[in-house]
Structures are given as structure tokens and as C-alpha cells.
Design a protein around this motif. Sequence first.
Motif, PDB file in Angstrom:
ATOM      1  N   MET A   1      62.701  57.598  40.119  1.00 55.14           N
ATOM      2  CA  MET A   1      63.104  56.245  40.422  1.00 55.14           C
ATOM      3  C   MET A   1      62.803  55.975  41.891  1.00 55.14           C
ATOM      4  SD  MET A   1      64.942  53.482  39.360  1.00 55.14           S
ATOM      5  CE  MET A   1      66.337  53.781  38.343  1.00 55.14           C
ATOM      6  N   HIS A   2      62.175  54.846  42.150  1.00 52.17           N
ATOM      7  CA  HIS A   2      61.796  54.469  43.507  1.00 52.17           C
ATOM      8  C   HIS A   2      62.952  53.715  44.172  1.00 52.17           C
ATOM      9  CE1 HIS A   2      57.693  55.560  42.563  1.00 52.17           C
ATOM     10  NE2 HIS A   2      57.741  54.803  41.500  1.00 52.17           N
ATOM     11  N   ASP A   3      63.078  53.899  45.493  1.00 55.89           N
ATOM     12  CA  ASP A   3      64.052  53.096  46.221  1.00 55.89           C
ATOM     13  C   ASP A   3      63.557  51.645  46.242  1.00 55.89           C
ATOM     14  OD1 ASP A   3      62.727  52.426  48.981  1.00 55.89           O
ATOM     15  OD2 ASP A   3      62.322  54.565  48.640  1.00 55.89           O
ATOM     16  N   ALA A   4      64.444  50.711  46.586  1.00 57.95           N
ATOM     17  CA  ALA A   4      64.146  49.276  46.492  1.00 57.95           C
ATOM     18  C   ALA A   4      62.932  48.880  47.331  1.00 57.95           C
ATOM     19  CB  ALA A   4      65.370  48.458  46.903  1.00 57.95           C
ATOM     20  N   LYS A   5      62.820  49.404  48.534  1.00 59.13           N
ATOM     21  CA  LYS A   5      61.710  49.038  49.415  1.00 59.13           C
ATOM     22  C   LYS A   5      60.372  49.513  48.838  1.00 59.13           C
ATOM     23  CE  LYS A   5      60.205  49.314  54.222  1.00 59.13           C
ATOM     24  NZ  LYS A   5      60.507  49.832  55.555  1.00 59.13           N
ATOM     25  N   THR A   6      60.337  50.752  48.370  1.00 61.38           N
ATOM     26  CA  THR A   6      59.119  51.292  47.776  1.00 61.38           C
ATOM     27  C   THR A   6      58.754  50.527  46.513  1.00 61.38           C
ATOM     28  OG1 THR A   6      59.626  53.480  48.659  1.00 61.38           O
ATOM     29  CG2 THR A   6      58.035  53.386  46.850  1.00 61.38           C
ATOM     30  N   PHE A   7      59.763  50.228  45.688  1.00 57.60           N
ATOM     31  CA  PHE A   7      59.521  49.492  44.456  1.00 57.60           C
ATOM     32  C   PHE A   7      58.900  48.123  44.752  1.00 57.60           C
ATOM     33  CE2 PHE A   7      60.973  46.646  41.027  1.00 57.60           C
ATOM     34  CZ  PHE A   7      60.342  47.267  39.952  1.00 57.60           C
ATOM     35  N   ARG A   8      59.463  47.407  45.722  1.00 55.71           N
ATOM     36  CA  ARG A   8      58.908  46.091  46.091  1.00 55.71           C
ATOM     37  C   ARG A   8      57.454  46.210  46.538  1.00 55.71           C
ATOM     38  NH1 ARG A   8      63.964  45.377  48.282  1.00 55.71           N
ATOM     39  NH2 ARG A   8      63.236  45.841  50.358  1.00 55.71           N
ATOM     40  N   ALA A   9      57.149  47.248  47.313  1.00 49.60           N
ATOM     41  CA  ALA A   9      55.767  47.431  47.773  1.00 49.60           C
ATOM     42  C   ALA A   9      54.838  47.741  46.602  1.00 49.60           C
ATOM     43  CB  ALA A   9      55.711  48.551  48.807  1.00 49.60           C
ATOM     44  N   LEU A  10      55.305  48.545  45.659  1.00 54.50           N
ATOM     45  CA  LEU A  10      54.467  48.913  44.518  1.00 54.50           C
ATOM     46  C   LEU A  10      54.148  47.724  43.615  1.00 54.50           C
ATOM     47  CD1 LEU A  10      56.123  52.294  43.505  1.00 54.50           C
ATOM     48  CD2 LEU A  10      53.802  51.987  44.376  1.00 54.50           C
ATOM     49  N   ILE A  11      55.110  46.826  43.458  1.00 54.83           N
ATOM     50  CA  ILE A  11      54.900  45.721  42.519  1.00 54.83           C
ATOM     51  C   ILE A  11      54.393  44.447  43.192  1.00 54.83           C
ATOM     52  CG2 ILE A  11      56.630  46.642  40.933  1.00 54.83           C
ATOM     53  CD1 ILE A  11      58.407  44.199  41.771  1.00 54.83           C
ATOM     54  N   ARG A  12      54.153  44.500  44.505  1.00 53.10           N
ATOM     55  CA  ARG A  12      53.629  43.316  45.202  1.00 53.10           C
ATOM     56  C   ARG A  12      52.344  42.869  44.515  1.00 53.10           C
ATOM     57  NH1 ARG A  12      53.752  45.036  50.251  1.00 53.10           N
ATOM     58  NH2 ARG A  12      55.810  44.152  50.498  1.00 53.10           N
ATOM     59  N   PRO A  13      52.296  41.620  44.081  1.00 50.16           N
ATOM     60  CA  PRO A  13      51.118  41.167  43.337  1.00 50.16           C
ATOM     61  C   PRO A  13      49.880  41.054  44.215  1.00 50.16           C
ATOM     62  CG  PRO A  13      52.724  39.386  43.546  1.00 50.16           C
ATOM     63  CD  PRO A  13      53.327  40.596  44.175  1.00 50.16           C
ATOM     64  N   THR A  14      48.757  41.349  43.610  1.00 52.20           N
ATOM     65  CA  THR A  14      47.486  41.149  44.291  1.00 52.20           C
ATOM     66  C   THR A  14      47.184  39.652  44.317  1.00 52.20           C
ATOM     67  OG1 THR A  14      46.190  41.306  42.265  1.00 52.20           O
ATOM     68  CG2 THR A  14      46.613  43.378  43.454  1.00 52.20           C
ATOM     69  N   PRO A  15      46.368  39.196  45.247  1.00 50.21           N
ATOM     70  CA  PRO A  15      46.004  37.765  45.268  1.00 50.21           C
ATOM     71  C   PRO A  15      45.373  37.302  43.946  1.00 50.21           C
ATOM     72  CG  PRO A  15      45.362  38.806  47.323  1.00 50.21           C
ATOM     73  CD  PRO A  15      45.823  39.910  46.406  1.00 50.21           C
ATOM     74  N   GLU A  16      44.543  38.143  43.349  1.00 46.85           N
ATOM     75  CA  GLU A  16      43.913  37.788  42.078  1.00 46.85           C
ATOM     76  C   GLU A  16      44.946  37.650  40.965  1.00 46.85           C
ATOM     77  OE1 GLU A  16      41.270  36.906  39.018  1.00 46.85           O
ATOM     78  OE2 GLU A  16      41.131  36.665  41.177  1.00 46.85           O
ATOM     79  N   ALA A  17      45.921  38.548  40.924  1.00 50.94           N
ATOM     80  CA  ALA A  17      46.969  38.461  39.903  1.00 50.94           C
ATOM     81  C   ALA A  17      47.794  37.191  40.093  1.00 50.94           C
ATOM     82  CB  ALA A  17      47.859  39.701  39.943  1.00 50.94           C
ATOM     83  N   LYS A  18      48.088  36.835  41.339  1.00 55.26           N
ATOM     84  CA  LYS A  18      48.839  35.604  41.600  1.00 55.26           C
ATOM     85  C   LYS A  18      48.073  34.374  41.126  1.00 55.26           C
ATOM     86  CE  LYS A  18      51.262  35.523  45.616  1.00 55.26           C
ATOM     87  NZ  LYS A  18      51.471  35.694  47.068  1.00 55.26           N
ATOM     88  N   ARG A  19      46.780  34.348  41.418  1.00 50.94           N
ATOM     89  CA  ARG A  19      45.947  33.215  41.011  1.00 50.94           C
ATOM     90  C   ARG A  19      45.884  33.111  39.493  1.00 50.94           C
ATOM     91  NH1 ARG A  19      41.572  32.349  38.766  1.00 50.94           N
ATOM     92  NH2 ARG A  19      40.887  34.507  38.720  1.00 50.94           N
ATOM     93  N   ARG A  20      45.643  34.243  38.845  1.00 54.08           N
ATOM     94  CA  ARG A  20      45.515  34.264  37.379  1.00 54.08           C
ATOM     95  C   ARG A  20      46.845  33.910  36.698  1.00 54.08           C
ATOM     96  NH1 ARG A  20      43.300  33.046  33.124  1.00 54.08           N
ATOM     97  NH2 ARG A  20      43.135  34.559  31.469  1.00 54.08           N
ATOM     98  N   ALA A  21      47.960  34.375  37.246  1.00 50.58           N
ATOM     99  CA  ALA A  21      49.270  34.071  36.663  1.00 50.58           C
ATOM    100  C   ALA A  21      49.531  32.568  36.665  1.00 50.58           C
ATOM    101  CB  ALA A  21      50.372  34.806  37.420  1.00 50.58           C
ATOM    102  N   LYS A  22      49.135  31.917  37.742  1.00 52.16           N
ATOM    103  CA  LYS A  22      49.305  30.469  37.832  1.00 52.16           C
ATOM    104  C   LYS A  22      48.516  29.772  36.723  1.00 52.16           C
ATOM    105  CE  LYS A  22      49.077  26.676  41.125  1.00 52.16           C
ATOM    106  NZ  LYS A  22      48.788  26.272  42.494  1.00 52.16           N
ATOM    107  N   GLU A  23      47.301  30.235  36.485  1.00 51.12           N
ATOM    108  CA  GLU A  23      46.480  29.679  35.404  1.00 51.12           C
ATOM    109  C   GLU A  23      47.137  29.909  34.046  1.00 51.12           C
ATOM    110  OE1 GLU A  23      42.642  31.528  35.575  1.00 51.12           O
ATOM    111  OE2 GLU A  23      42.095  30.546  37.459  1.00 51.12           O
ATOM    112  N   LEU A  24      47.630  31.136  33.837  1.00 47.75           N
ATOM    113  CA  LEU A  24      48.220  31.481  32.544  1.00 47.75           C
ATOM    114  C   LEU A  24      49.502  30.692  32.266  1.00 47.75           C
ATOM    115  CD1 LEU A  24      47.612  35.330  32.500  1.00 47.75           C
ATOM    116  CD2 LEU A  24      46.495  33.592  31.093  1.00 47.75           C
ATOM    117  N   ARG A  25      50.273  30.391  33.308  1.00 52.04           N
ATOM    118  CA  ARG A  25      51.495  29.592  33.120  1.00 52.04           C
ATOM    119  C   ARG A  25      51.159  28.209  32.568  1.00 52.04           C
ATOM    120  NH1 ARG A  25      52.771  31.077  38.488  1.00 52.04           N
ATOM    121  NH2 ARG A  25      53.593  33.167  38.380  1.00 52.04           N
ATOM    122  N   ALA A  26      49.985  27.698  32.917  1.00 49.54           N
ATOM    123  CA  ALA A  26      49.576  26.382  32.437  1.00 49.54           C
ATOM    124  C   ALA A  26      48.979  26.455  31.027  1.00 49.54           C
ATOM    125  CB  ALA A  26      48.550  25.785  33.396  1.00 49.54           C
TER     126      ALA A  26
END
Length: 135
Positions: A1-26
Motif C-alpha cells: 500500500m502506497h502512502d497518500a503522497k506517493t499514491f497521488r503522484a502515481l495516479i497523476r493523469p498524463t496530459p493525453e489522458a486528461k484530453r481524452r477523458a474530456k472527449e469521452l465524457r461528451a
Amino acid sequence: MHDAKTFRALIRPTPEAKRRAKELRAQLSEPERMLVWAIRSDQRTGLRFRVQEPIGPYIADFYCHRARLVIEIDGKHHQNEQHEHDTHRDDWMQRVGIVTTRIPAQEVFSNLQGVYNTMLAQATRRIASLENKSP
């Protein structure tokens, strides 16, 4: 189990994932729209499921951060060409401490309330499990 800070860093979205997620929400699929409606219609749980949430390089259909739980709605395309990608994503999620549950789209059509109740029950159990592991 990762501590909270490490977990946040690991799951930080890539710019491409952020862009694609916005498209998928629509462009939500019908089963995804049905689940969004069920989630938004029931505010009594206190659980928050994010829709088309970017997590690292991937995008989750539904994500409950507090439970570290991803719910994926799988249509027919997940049975064939998406299978390898889904396997890599599920493995990555597991390595960073996120549990993934896959639900067939047909199940959403035939049993929306049951699927929603399953999501809530899994999130509640997962939260309890995480809280028991905390120092």
C-alpha cells in the motif's frame, strides 16, 4: 500500500489522458449514461464516483477515489480487440493500489439497480478495508 503522497503522484493523469477523458465524457455510451443517472439520483450514500476519470496514462469509466475502486463497463469491443489493453490497464491499476471491477454493458441494461447496488457495496467494503490497513 502506497502512502497518500506517493499514491497521488502515481495516479497523476498524463496530459493525453486528461484530453481524452474530456472527449469521452461528451460521448458516454448508453450504459454509462444510465449509471451516471443512477449515481446522480442517489445522493444519500456520500460516495462520489467520477466519470471518465483520467488515472495516470489510463481513463476509468467510473472511479471512487476514497475506495480506490475503478468500475469498467465492458461492451462487446472489450471481448476482442480491447482485451490486451484492458489487461495492461488492470495490472497497472493493481500495482498502484486500485481495484478494478468489470461489468458487462448488458448487465447494466438488464439490471441497472443491481449494478448500482453492487458498485456501492464494493466501494463500501473497499473503504472499510483501506481504513483497517491505515496506521
